[in-house]
Design a protein around this motif. Structure first.
Motif, PDB file in Angstrom:
ATOM      1  N   THR A 132       4.164  -1.564   4.518  1.00  0.00           N
ATOM      2  CA  THR A 132       4.676  -0.733   3.310  1.00  0.00           C
ATOM      3  C   THR A 132       3.938   0.424   3.489  1.00  0.00           C
ATOM      4  N   LEU A 133       2.575   0.868   4.018  1.00  0.00           N
ATOM      5  CA  LEU A 133       2.069   2.004   4.202  1.00  0.00           C
ATOM      6  C   LEU A 133       3.065   2.805   5.119  1.00  0.00           C
ATOM      7  N   SER A 134       3.471   2.330   6.172  1.00  0.00           N
ATOM      8  CA  SER A 134       4.499   3.175   7.089  1.00  0.00           C
ATOM      9  C   SER A 134       5.599   3.531   6.295  1.00  0.00           C
ATOM     10  N   PHE A 135       6.296   2.647   5.475  1.00  0.00           N
ATOM     11  CA  PHE A 135       7.196   3.073   4.644  1.00  0.00           C
ATOM     12  C   PHE A 135       7.162   4.185   3.867  1.00  0.00           C
ATOM     13  N   GLY A 136       5.939   4.292   3.038  1.00  0.00           N
ATOM     14  CA  GLY A 136       5.356   5.112   2.257  1.00  0.00           C
ATOM     15  C   GLY A 136       5.428   6.744   2.970  1.00  0.00           C
ATOM     16  N   PHE A 137       5.005   6.711   4.099  1.00  0.00           N
ATOM     17  CA  PHE A 137       5.162   8.087   4.713  1.00  0.00           C
ATOM     18  C   PHE A 137       6.501   8.279   5.309  1.00  0.00           C
ATOM     19  N   ILE A 138       7.000   7.449   5.531  1.00  0.00           N
ATOM     20  CA  ILE A 138       8.583   7.726   5.921  1.00  0.00           C
ATOM     21  C   ILE A 138       9.271   8.373   4.703  1.00  0.00           C
ATOM     22  N   VAL A 175       5.819 -10.822   8.226  1.00  0.00           N
ATOM     23  CA  VAL A 175       4.450 -10.521   8.581  1.00  0.00           C
ATOM     24  C   VAL A 175       3.679 -10.842   7.168  1.00  0.00           C
ATOM     25  N   LYS A 176       2.302 -11.034   6.975  1.00  0.00           N
ATOM     26  CA  LYS A 176       1.684 -11.127   5.645  1.00  0.00           C
ATOM     27  C   LYS A 176       0.183 -10.477   5.810  1.00  0.00           C
ATOM     28  N   GLY A 177      -0.357 -10.321   4.624  1.00  0.00           N
ATOM     29  CA  GLY A 177      -1.660  -9.837   4.633  1.00  0.00           C
ATOM     30  C   GLY A 177      -1.879  -8.491   5.084  1.00  0.00           C
ATOM     31  N   ILE A 178      -2.822  -8.031   6.103  1.00  0.00           N
ATOM     32  CA  ILE A 178      -2.880  -6.675   6.374  1.00  0.00           C
ATOM     33  C   ILE A 178      -1.711  -6.110   7.245  1.00  0.00           C
ATOM     34  N   ILE A 225       0.812  -1.125   0.158  1.00  0.00           N
ATOM     35  CA  ILE A 225      -0.089  -0.126  -0.028  1.00  0.00           C
ATOM     36  C   ILE A 225       0.841   1.289  -0.132  1.00  0.00           C
ATOM     37  N   GLY A 226       2.426   1.243  -0.127  1.00  0.00           N
ATOM     38  CA  GLY A 226       3.052   2.094  -0.150  1.00  0.00           C
ATOM     39  C   GLY A 226       4.106   2.191  -1.393  1.00  0.00           C
ATOM     40  N   HIS A 227       3.286   1.565  -2.451  1.00  0.00           N
ATOM     41  CA  HIS A 227       4.239   1.489  -3.691  1.00  0.00           C
ATOM     42  C   HIS A 227       4.545   2.781  -4.389  1.00  0.00           C
ATOM     43  N   ALA A 228       3.932   3.773  -3.928  1.00  0.00           N
ATOM     44  CA  ALA A 228       4.248   5.294  -4.757  1.00  0.00           C
ATOM     45  C   ALA A 228       5.633   5.474  -4.045  1.00  0.00           C
ATOM     46  N   ALA A 229       6.055   5.148  -2.950  1.00  0.00           N
ATOM     47  CA  ALA A 229       7.202   5.754  -2.279  1.00  0.00           C
ATOM     48  C   ALA A 229       8.345   5.103  -3.467  1.00  0.00           C
ATOM     49  N   PHE A 230       8.319   3.943  -3.858  1.00  0.00           N
ATOM     50  CA  PHE A 230       9.430   3.390  -5.075  1.00  0.00           C
ATOM     51  C   PHE A 230       9.280   4.493  -6.403  1.00  0.00           C
ATOM     52  N   LEU A 231       8.192   4.798  -6.566  1.00  0.00           N
ATOM     53  CA  LEU A 231       7.892   5.624  -7.771  1.00  0.00           C
ATOM     54  C   LEU A 231       8.648   7.078  -7.449  1.00  0.00           C
ATOM     55  N   GLY A 232       8.446   7.655  -6.202  1.00  0.00           N
ATOM     56  CA  GLY A 232       9.048   8.800  -5.851  1.00  0.00           C
ATOM     57  C   GLY A 232      10.540   8.638  -5.774  1.00  0.00           C
ATOM     58  N   VAL A 233      11.216   7.644  -5.094  1.00  0.00           N
ATOM     59  CA  VAL A 233      12.554   7.358  -5.339  1.00  0.00           C
ATOM     60  C   VAL A 233      13.424   7.340  -6.735  1.00  0.00           C
ATOM     61  N   GLY A 234      12.586   6.600  -7.587  1.00  0.00           N
ATOM     62  CA  GLY A 234      13.065   6.663  -8.853  1.00  0.00           C
ATOM     63  C   GLY A 234      12.871   8.079  -9.503  1.00  0.00           C
ATOM     64  N   GLY A 257      13.635  -1.149  -2.092  1.00  0.00           N
ATOM     65  CA  GLY A 257      12.620  -2.373  -2.161  1.00  0.00           C
ATOM     66  C   GLY A 257      13.202  -3.746  -1.241  1.00  0.00           C
ATOM     67  N   THR A 258      14.463  -3.849  -1.286  1.00  0.00           N
ATOM     68  CA  THR A 258      15.051  -4.887  -0.499  1.00  0.00           C
ATOM     69  C   THR A 258      14.722  -4.668   0.779  1.00  0.00           C
ATOM     70  N   ILE A 259      15.019  -3.347   1.246  1.00  0.00           N
ATOM     71  CA  ILE A 259      14.958  -3.133   2.745  1.00  0.00           C
ATOM     72  C   ILE A 259      13.645  -2.972   2.968  1.00  0.00           C
ATOM     73  N   VAL A 260      12.565  -2.694   2.295  1.00  0.00           N
ATOM     74  CA  VAL A 260      11.064  -2.821   2.651  1.00  0.00           C
ATOM     75  C   VAL A 260      10.749  -4.327   2.735  1.00  0.00           C
TER      76      VAL A 260
END
Length: 358
Positions: free
Chosen positions: A129-135, A120-123, A72-81, A110-113
Motif C-alpha cells: 500500500t505504501l508503494s501504491f501511495g508513491f505511485i 500478502v499480509k502484515g508488513i 500505509i498509503g491511504h492518503a492516495a485514496f484521499l487524493g483520488v477523491g 481500492g479494488t485494484i490495490v
C-alpha cells in the motif's frame, strides 16, 4: 451499572442498545447542529476538518479495525477523491453527482490495490500500500493536463442546480450531514453478514475460511469500501482547502491517518471521531504550548513530529485500545466502584495454534 436482558435477535442488532444512548447521541447531534452559533469561526473551521477526517477515519477503521488489514498509503485514496471532485466541479457537475463519482472511482482504485491483500499480509501488505501511495502521488504530479501537476489546481465551491454553498456555516452543515450518513452506513454494515465476515477475518482467517467466508472476496470488498469513504472525505477536503496539490497526499498524510485510528481506538466507530479530534486538536495545543518552552525546543522544526511519535509510542505501550478504550475503562471503573478489578481488560490470546505456526 446498566444490565441489558436481550430476548430476541432484533433487540441484539439495534443501532441504539438502550434509551440512554438515544438521549446522549441526540444531545451530541443537537450540539453539533448548534455549533455555528456557539463557536467562533476559527473553531468552526477546525470542527469541519474533524468531520472530514472522521469520514476518512471511518473507512480506514473498517479496513484496519474491523478487517485487520493495514494500509500505509491511504492518503492516495484521499487524493483520488479530492482530484476527482476538483476536476468534475470545474466542469460544472452537480456536487451530489461529483461526490458519488469521487467515492466510486476511489472504490475502483481500492479494488485494484486490494488485490495484493489476497496473497500478502502484515508488513508486506503495508509495503504494497505504501508503494501504491508513491505511485498515485507521482501520477498526480505528472498528469499535468488534468491535475495541473505540481502547480496544483483550484477547487470551486460545491453547488448543484444553481445553488452554491458560499458560507463556512453552510459547508459545515454539509460535512455534518455527510458524516452522519457515513456513520449510519458503517453501523448498518457492521450489523450485516458482510460486517460480521470482516470481523471474523480480523479475528482468525483460518476460522473464517472454515465457516465458508470467501477471504479474497471480502478482503477486496473491504479495501473498496474503505477507499470509497476516503474518496468521499477527499472530495470534502478539496472543497475545504479550495486548493490542492500532490504533496498534500504524501506518506506523511497516510501516517497521520493511521495514527488517527490507532490513537482513537482500533475496532471502534467512536475511535474514528476521537482520533480525528486528536489529529486536529494536537497541532493547536502544540502551537499554544511551544511559546512557553525553551527556544531550542519550541522553535525546532520537527517538534510536532516528535510529539506525535511520542504520543503514539505511549498509546501502543500503555493503552493499545486507544482513547475510546481508556474512556470505556474509566466509565466501567465508576460503574463498578468499589468492585472494579484491575485485570478486567487484560488482553487474552485468542489466536489458534495453526496461526502461530504460519
Amino acid at each position: 451499572m446498566r444490565f441489558l436482558f436481550k430476548t430476541d435477535y432484533e433487540q441484539d442488532i439495534r443501532l441504539a442498545r438502550h434509551g440512554g444512548q438515544v438521549f446522549w447521541y441526540s444531545v451530541l447531534v443537537a450540539a453539533l447542529a448548534a455549533a455555528p452559533w456557539l463557536a467562533p469561526e476559527y473553531w468552526l473551521a477546525q470542527l469541519t476538518f474533524v468531520l472530514i477526517y472522521s469520514v476518512v477515519g471511518l473507512g480506514l477503521m473498517l479496513l484496519a479495525g474491523f478487517t485487520g488489514l493495514f494500509s500505509i498509503g491511504h492518503a492516495a485514496f484521499l487524493g483520488v477523491g479530492a482530484y476527482t471532485e476538483a476536476v468534475l466541479a470545474a466542469r460544472g457537475m452537480p456536487f451530489p453527482v461529483s461526490l458519488l463519482f469521487a467515492g466510486v472511482l476511489s472504490a475502483g482504485v481500492g479494488t485494484i490495490v486490494g488485490l495484493p491483500a489476497l496473497r500478502v499480509k502484515g508488513i508486506y501488505l503495508g509495503i504494497a500500500t505504501l508503494s501504491f501511495g508513491f505511485i498515485v502521488v507521482e501520477v498526480l504530479a505528472r498528469w499535468e493536463s488534468v491535475t495541473g501537476g505540481n502547480a496544483g489546481m483550484t477547487v470551486r465551491k460545491p453547488g448543484a442546480f444553481g445553488w452554491t454553498v458560499e458560507s463556512a456555516t453552510g459547508f459545515y452543515y454539509l460535512c455534518l450531514a455527510v458524516a452522519v450518513l457515513a456513520t449510519l452506513a458503517i453501523l448498518n454494515l457492521l450489523r450485516s453478514p458482510t460486517g460480521r465476515a470482516f470481523v471474523a477475518i480480523r479475528d482468525c482467517e483460518i476460522s473464517a475460511q472454515s465457516m465458508g467466508i470467501h477471504l479474497a472476496r471480502y478482503k477486496t470488498l473491504s479495501f473498496a469500501l474503505s477507499a470509497a469513504f476516503a474518496g468521499i472525505g477527499g472530495a470534502l477536503y478539496a472543497h475545504k482547502l479550495t486548493f490542492i496539490s500532490p504533496d498534500q497526499f504524501d506518506i506523511a498524510q497516510s501516517i497521520d491517518l493511521l495514527l488517527m485510528v490507532v490513537i482513537g481506538g482500533l475496532g471502534s466507530v467512536h475511535g474514528a471521531f476521537l482520533g480525528a479530534g486528536f489529529l486536529i486538536a494536537m497541532p493547536q495545543l502544540i502551537s499554544q504550548v511551544k511559546d512557553y518552552l525553551p527556544p531550542a525546543v519550541g522553535q525546532a522544526p520537527g517538534l510536532q513530529s516528535v510529539v506525535f511519535g511520542a504520543v503514539l509510542i505511549a498509546f501502543v505501550l500503555f493503552e493499545p485500545l486507544g482513547l475510546y478504550g481508556r474512556w470505556v475503562k474509566v466509565r466501567t471503573y465508576f460503574e463498578l466502584f468499589p468492585f472494579y478489578r484491575e485485570g478486567m481488560f487484560r488482553r487474552q490470546k485468542s489466536f489458534a495454534r495453526s496461526d502461530r505456526l504460519k
